[in-house]
Motif scaffolding. Structure first.
Motif, PDB file in Angstrom:
ATOM      1  N   MET A 115      45.952  31.241  46.769  1.00  0.00           N
ATOM      2  CA  MET A 115      44.877  31.853  46.932  1.00  0.00           C
ATOM      3  C   MET A 115      45.070  32.765  47.858  1.00  0.00           C
ATOM      4  N   ARG A 116      45.771  32.506  49.138  1.00  0.00           N
ATOM      5  CA  ARG A 116      45.970  33.598  50.260  1.00  0.00           C
ATOM      6  C   ARG A 116      46.636  34.748  49.701  1.00  0.00           C
ATOM      7  N   LYS A 117      47.589  34.473  48.957  1.00  0.00           N
ATOM      8  CA  LYS A 117      48.395  35.611  48.393  1.00  0.00           C
ATOM      9  C   LYS A 117      47.653  36.479  47.441  1.00  0.00           C
ATOM     10  N   ARG A 118      46.911  35.943  46.583  1.00  0.00           N
ATOM     11  CA  ARG A 118      46.003  36.450  45.610  1.00  0.00           C
ATOM     12  C   ARG A 118      44.999  37.415  46.360  1.00  0.00           C
ATOM     13  N   LEU A 119      44.368  36.847  47.376  1.00  0.00           N
ATOM     14  CA  LEU A 119      43.261  37.774  48.173  1.00  0.00           C
ATOM     15  C   LEU A 119      44.026  39.106  48.854  1.00  0.00           C
ATOM     16  N   ASN A 120      45.301  38.860  49.523  1.00  0.00           N
ATOM     17  CA  ASN A 120      45.892  39.693  49.759  1.00  0.00           C
ATOM     18  C   ASN A 120      46.414  40.941  48.984  1.00  0.00           C
ATOM     19  N   GLU A 121      46.680  40.571  47.780  1.00  0.00           N
ATOM     20  CA  GLU A 121      47.097  41.536  46.765  1.00  0.00           C
ATOM     21  C   GLU A 121      45.993  42.107  45.906  1.00  0.00           C
ATOM     22  N   THR A 122      44.817  41.646  46.068  1.00  0.00           N
ATOM     23  CA  THR A 122      43.673  42.341  45.370  1.00  0.00           C
ATOM     24  C   THR A 122      43.214  43.440  46.088  1.00  0.00           C
ATOM     25  N   SER A 123      42.822  44.328  45.361  1.00  0.00           N
ATOM     26  CA  SER A 123      41.960  45.474  45.669  1.00  0.00           C
ATOM     27  C   SER A 123      40.507  45.177  45.327  1.00  0.00           C
ATOM     28  N   PHE A 124      39.650  45.024  46.282  1.00  0.00           N
ATOM     29  CA  PHE A 124      38.215  44.564  45.837  1.00  0.00           C
ATOM     30  C   PHE A 124      37.257  45.736  45.852  1.00  0.00           C
ATOM     31  N   SER A 125      36.340  45.454  44.982  1.00  0.00           N
ATOM     32  CA  SER A 125      35.206  46.742  44.849  1.00  0.00           C
ATOM     33  C   SER A 125      34.394  46.283  45.594  1.00  0.00           C
ATOM     34  N   ASP A 126      33.200  46.936  45.274  1.00  0.00           N
ATOM     35  CA  ASP A 126      31.891  46.654  46.099  1.00  0.00           C
ATOM     36  C   ASP A 126      31.120  45.149  45.508  1.00  0.00           C
TER      37      ASP A 126
END
Length: 178
Positions: A115-126
């Motif tokens: 999950m940490r890896k996914r959060l680090n690799e995701t570009s989040f929107s608003d």
């Protein structure tokens, strides 16, 4: 099949607020701290079939900052063990069963890392709150499926060879993901 030796786990999940952790004793996963039977402080249910139950899971918290139309996410994801929800039957438990229970906790840590890896690799929107929640739910589903596969392949620790194979496999994965 000796139903008295079936090992199960309770998969506890705490969401964004994580306030339950403040109220309930818990241990954060630590590579240098292995579980002992003394960590299992819960009462054995009177009609319990399993020999032991490990209550573990993952939780997260985060904050999002919007800078120049980009979302910067600060987060913490941890695997937890809940001693008061975990229990064992001393008359039927041994070190192999303890290693089985430890691996449930170790598997929770593996998925916390995913999950940490996914959060680090995701570009989040608003819409960051929904996006983080979706990653969390997806991770929990994968974790639950993995825990089930582990129990079935090891026959809840009764298949010694498979248990040893899983112990080695998860140890390697933890060392590689570190």
């Amino acid at each position: 099949m000796d139903k008295g030796l079936i090992i199960t786990y309770i998969f506890l999940v705490f969401g964004i607020s994580c306030f339950s952790q403040d109220l309930e004793e818990s241990y954060v996963w630590n590579a240098n701290k292995k579980l002992t039977w003394k960590d299992f402080k819960g009462e054995v249910p009177p009609d319990a079939v399993p020999a032991a139950t490990t209550a573990s899971g993952i939780s997260y918290k985060y904050s999002a900052n919007f800078l120049h139309h980009e979302v910067k996410l600060d987060f913490e994801v941890n695997a937890f063990f809940y001693p008061n929800e975990s229990w064992y039957k001393p008359s039927v438990c041994n070190n192999l069963i303890l290693s089985h229970e430890q691996l449930h906790f170790d598997i929770s840590e593996l998925f916390a890392r995913k999950m940490r890896k996914r959060l680090n690799e995701t570009s989040f929107s608003d819409n960051v709150k929904a996006e983080v929640r979706a990653i969390y739910k997806e991770t929990l589903k994968e974790l639950s499926d993995f825990q089930d596969r582990y129990d079935w392949e090891t026959s809840f620790s009764r298949n010694r060879e498979q248990q040893i194979r899983w112990n080695e496999q998860i140890a390697l994965a933890l060392a590689k993901e570190n």
